[in-house]
Write an enzyme that holds these catalytic residues in place. Structure first.
Site, PDB file in Angstrom:
ATOM      1  N   LYS A  39       0.887  -1.172   0.000  1.00 30.47           N
ATOM      2  CA  LYS A  39       0.000   0.000   0.000  1.00 30.47           C
ATOM      3  C   LYS A  39       0.924   1.221   0.000  1.00 30.47           C
ATOM      4  CE  LYS A  39      -1.895   2.964   1.945  1.00 30.47           C
ATOM      5  NZ  LYS A  39      -1.557   4.352   1.575  1.00 30.47           N
TER       6      LYS A  39
ATOM      7  N   GLU B 274       9.812   1.721  10.929  1.00 33.19           N
ATOM      8  CA  GLU B 274      10.814   2.781  10.804  1.00 33.19           C
ATOM      9  C   GLU B 274      10.030   4.090  10.877  1.00 33.19           C
ATOM     10  OE1 GLU B 274      12.914   1.831   7.177  1.00 33.19           O
ATOM     11  OE2 GLU B 274      13.903   0.139   8.125  1.00 33.19           O
TER      12      GLU B 274
ATOM     13  N   CYS C 108      13.785  11.114   7.092  1.00 26.92           N
ATOM     14  CA  CYS C 108      13.652  10.819   8.524  1.00 26.92           C
ATOM     15  C   CYS C 108      14.966  11.045   9.265  1.00 26.92           C
ATOM     16  CB  CYS C 108      13.207   9.389   8.702  1.00 26.92           C
ATOM     17  SG  CYS C 108      14.282   8.251   7.805  1.00 26.92           S
TER      18      CYS C 108
ATOM     19  N   GLU D 116       8.872  16.687  15.560  1.00 29.30           N
ATOM     20  CA  GLU D 116       9.372  16.561  14.186  1.00 29.30           C
ATOM     21  C   GLU D 116       8.608  17.528  13.272  1.00 29.30           C
ATOM     22  OE1 GLU D 116       8.327  12.974  11.923  1.00 29.30           O
ATOM     23  OE2 GLU D 116      10.403  12.837  11.276  1.00 29.30           O
TER      24      GLU D 116
HETATM   25  P1  NAD Z   1       2.320   8.518   7.373  1.00 26.23           P
HETATM   26  O1  NAD Z   1       2.459   7.735   8.627  1.00 26.23           O
HETATM   27  O2  NAD Z   1       1.344   9.613   7.333  1.00 26.23           O
HETATM   28  O3  NAD Z   1       1.944   7.586   6.137  1.00 26.23           O
HETATM   29  C1  NAD Z   1       2.758   6.485   5.776  1.00 26.23           C
HETATM   30  C2  NAD Z   1       1.877   5.415   5.151  1.00 26.23           C
HETATM   31  O4  NAD Z   1       0.988   4.903   6.141  1.00 26.23           O
HETATM   32  C3  NAD Z   1       1.016   5.900   4.003  1.00 26.23           C
HETATM   33  O5  NAD Z   1       1.020   4.898   3.002  1.00 26.23           O
HETATM   34  C4  NAD Z   1      -0.360   6.033   4.647  1.00 26.23           C
HETATM   35  O6  NAD Z   1      -1.434   5.892   3.742  1.00 26.23           O
HETATM   36  C5  NAD Z   1      -0.338   4.877   5.630  1.00 26.23           C
HETATM   37  N1  NAD Z   1      -1.254   5.003   6.782  1.00 26.23           N
HETATM   38  C6  NAD Z   1      -1.621   6.130   7.433  1.00 26.23           C
HETATM   39  N2  NAD Z   1      -2.449   5.812   8.459  1.00 26.23           N
HETATM   40  C7  NAD Z   1      -2.607   4.463   8.448  1.00 26.23           C
HETATM   41  C8  NAD Z   1      -3.331   3.528   9.248  1.00 26.23           C
HETATM   42  N3  NAD Z   1      -4.074   3.918  10.302  1.00 26.23           N
HETATM   43  N4  NAD Z   1      -3.256   2.218   8.937  1.00 26.23           N
HETATM   44  C9  NAD Z   1      -2.495   1.798   7.914  1.00 26.23           C
HETATM   45  N5  NAD Z   1      -1.794   2.619   7.103  1.00 26.23           N
HETATM   46  C10 NAD Z   1      -1.835   3.945   7.386  1.00 26.23           C
HETATM   47  O7  NAD Z   1       3.808   9.041   7.030  1.00 26.23           O
HETATM   48  P2  NAD Z   1       4.237   9.993   5.843  1.00 26.23           P
HETATM   49  O8  NAD Z   1       3.705  11.349   6.152  1.00 26.23           O
HETATM   50  O9  NAD Z   1       3.936   9.348   4.557  1.00 26.23           O
HETATM   51  O10 NAD Z   1       5.824  10.003   6.015  1.00 26.23           O
HETATM   52  C11 NAD Z   1       6.515  10.907   6.801  1.00 26.23           C
HETATM   53  C12 NAD Z   1       6.925  10.262   8.123  1.00 26.23           C
HETATM   54  O11 NAD Z   1       7.674   9.086   7.863  1.00 26.23           O
HETATM   55  C13 NAD Z   1       7.823  11.134   8.969  1.00 26.23           C
HETATM   56  O12 NAD Z   1       7.424  11.050  10.308  1.00 26.23           O
HETATM   57  C14 NAD Z   1       9.200  10.490   8.798  1.00 26.23           C
HETATM   58  O13 NAD Z   1      10.107  10.721   9.852  1.00 26.23           O
HETATM   59  C15 NAD Z   1       8.830   9.057   8.685  1.00 26.23           C
HETATM   60  N6  NAD Z   1       9.890   8.309   8.010  1.00 26.23           N
HETATM   61  C16 NAD Z   1      10.656   7.462   8.747  1.00 26.23           C
HETATM   62  C17 NAD Z   1      11.695   6.756   8.144  1.00 26.23           C
HETATM   63  C18 NAD Z   1      12.574   5.836   8.927  1.00 26.23           C
HETATM   64  O14 NAD Z   1      13.297   5.060   8.312  1.00 26.23           O
HETATM   65  N7  NAD Z   1      12.561   5.868  10.239  1.00 26.23           N
HETATM   66  C19 NAD Z   1      11.930   6.921   6.777  1.00 26.23           C
HETATM   67  C20 NAD Z   1      11.123   7.798   6.064  1.00 26.23           C
HETATM   68  C21 NAD Z   1      10.087   8.480   6.688  1.00 26.23           C
END
Ligand code: NAD
Length: 484
Positions: A176, A252, A286, A388
């Site tokens: 997804k 992550e 991140c 963040e």
């Molecule tokens: P997000 O959590 O909003 O979304 C990520 C994914 O999760 C999307 O595909 C979204 O549709 C899905 N999602 C959202 N709510 C959900 C739920 N309740 N159930 C299942 N799926 C769900 O994150 P984002 O805004 O896309 O990305 C930015 C964040 O990601 C930042 O906090 C960043 O630090 C983090 N990030 C972490 C790493 C790492 O390796 N630690 C790497 C990249 C990004």
């Protein structure tokens, strides 16, 4: 329209609903995307399960890994298409996406196909009273169907970072992708098909997270594990959804990473490294440094030099080779970052540079840009220092002693990574050992060896991925004890 890819076929959504995919550099719609439903997720999971029970598991490991190598070649053969798609979806500058996102997308398949071939297995001899003993050997088995949920900041790179080891370990996947960046996951489906990977091994369902396709994937009883990269609060929701079926999870998550610059650092390198760690990908990595601590004797000089670099960045058209910083991912995220600037202003921050929206001409006037921004003067409990932001911004604070800065750096709910800049080797190791983080860079940033474990502590995640650590997550071990 971007469709789901289920059981080797492109399918519209069962609900026929769609949502727009928007280019953040111009604010214009690029495509319509099928909005996945729980029924679509169920079809994808059943297809993945059939492939797992059938052709994929029946194949030799060598053949499976050869197919993954072909996927790597397939991405490289369509490099320009992947590059343009990623740049349109995210607004990333060409220099970044062509050097990092697409090459790593291909390399992930090559790397995990190689690592999986070389994986060692272990055996243990046990003494028994009759003197004959027993031999225990440990085997690895795939988990079954793995759900992969990925974010928008490095769409192909982070998706393949999970899909490649999951498949190399013998699983099938339902992916997804982020609703903000659906295109490269769809192109990847074409590559899988052309490479001859059996139907059902790689499935994509587009759509949103809560109460939608994402959540349905996490709740599906036939999904054995969820691997997720994204925000910490999404991780909490996914963990709750996975609890009833005790699904394995690998997370992550977010970060609020410190960079520590000691007075004995090579100043030029520390400034250049911190500029990269703050502004790369418009601060949407991140691993970016949002909290910078600089030892007092070089504080003013460092702030001035970093501000000079921030002001020299070329912001604008991602397709212009001179561009160094593109837009944020969406209007919503732009508003969130600007609100963080407002909150910093209310808390009394000094804006050394930036803090607003750059004036861009033509079609980019409607893009989701913000200026590279440097703050000073905030207390450690200000929201801009604690939470963040995920934009091109850092707060810089002076420190006096090593003990003080270790305490400041660790005083956070997150623990993904840290960067330490010093020419004193003993201090470098000493500080690195004290950092509450999964990864510490000394005199560098973003330098990754894919064999090393990657992941965070505290609110930054659970588990480690990378090299054999990924294969450990995507397999179940079994001990077989043979009495001699
Ligand atoms: P997000 O959590 O909003 O979304 C990520 C994914 O999760 C999307 O595909 C979204 O549709 C899905 N999602 C959202 N709510 C959900 C739920 N309740 N159930 C299942 N799926 C769900 O994150 P984002 O805004 O896309 O990305 C930015 C964040 O990601 C930042 O906090 C960043 O630090 C983090 N990030 C972490 C790493 C790492 O390796 N630690 C790497 C990249 C990004």
């Amino acid at each position: 329209m971007l469709k789901h890819f289920i059981d080797g076929q492109f399918n519209p959504s069962s609900s026929e609903e769609t949502f727009p995919n928007v280019d953040p550099a111009t604010g214009k719609q690029i495509s319509k995307v099928a909005e996945g439903t729980p029924e679509d997720i169920d079809r994808a999971v059943q297809a993945a399960r059939r492939a797992f029970d059938g052709e994929w598991s029946a194949m030799t490991q060598g053949r499976r890994l050869d197919l993954l190598q072909r996927v790597a070649h397939g991405i490289r053969a369509r490099f320009d298409e992947f590059l343009e798609a990623e740049m349109r979806d995210t607004g990333k500058p060409r220099a970044f996406a062509s050097r990092i996102d697409i090459p790593r997308g291909a390399a992930n398949f090559e790397f995990f196909a190689t690592i999986a071939r070389a994986l060692e297995e272990s055996a243990y001899q046990t003494e028994t009273r009759d003197g004959l003993g027993a031999v225990n050997y440990v085997t690895r088995q795939p988990l079954g169907v793995v759900g992969v949920i990925s974010p928008w900041n490095l769409p192909l790179l982070l998706l393949t970072w999970k899909v490649a080891p999951a498949l190399a370990a013998g699983n099938c996947v339902v992916v997804k992708p982020s609703e903000e960046t659906p295109t490269t996951a769809t192109l990847l489906a074409e590559v899988f098909k052309d490479a001859g990977v059996p139907d059902g091994v790689y499935n994509v369902v587009h759509g949103h997270g809560p109460d939608a396709a994402g959540e349905a994937l996490t709740r599906h009883p036939d999904v054995s594990a969820i691997t997720f990269t994204g925000e910490t609060r999404t991780g909490t929701a996914i963990m709750e959804a996975c609890a009833p079926h005790i699904k394995n999870v690998s997370f992550e998550l977010g970060g609020k990473n410190p960079a520590i610059i000691f007075a004995d650092a090579d100043l030029e390198k520390a400034v250049a490294g911190t500029a990269r760690s703050t502004f790369s990908n418009t601060g949407q990595v991140c691993l970016c440094s949002e909290r910078v601590y600089v030892q007092r004797p070089i504080f003013d000089e460092f702030v001035e030099a970093l501000a000079e670099r921030a002001e020299a960045l070329t912001v604008g058209d991602p397709f212009d080779d001179a561009t160094e910083m593109g837009p944020l991912i969406s209007r919503e995220h732009q508003q969130k970052v600007l609100a963080a600037f407002e909150s910093a202003r209310d808390d009394g921050a000094t804006f050394v540079t930036g803090g607003g929206v750059p004036e861009l001409k033509g079609s980019f006037a409607e893009g989701c840009f913000v200026e590279p921004t440097i703050l000073t003067g905030l207390d450690e409990d200000a929201s801009a220092v604690k939470d963040e932001i995920f934009g091109p911004v850092c707060h810089i604070r002076p420190f006096d002693s090593e003990e003080e800065v270790v305490e400041l750096a660790n005083d956070t709910r997150y623990g993904l990574c840290a960067a330490v800049w010093t020419e004193n080797l003993s201090r470098a190791h000493r500080v690195a050992h004290q950092m509450e983080a999964g990864l510490v860079w000394i005199n560098s940033w973003f330098l990754r060896d894919l064999r090393t474990p990657f992941g965070g502590v505290k609110l930054s995640g659970i588990g480690r991925e990378g090299g054999r650590y990924s294969l450990d997550f995507y397999s179940e071990t079994k001990t077989i004890c043979v009495k001699l």
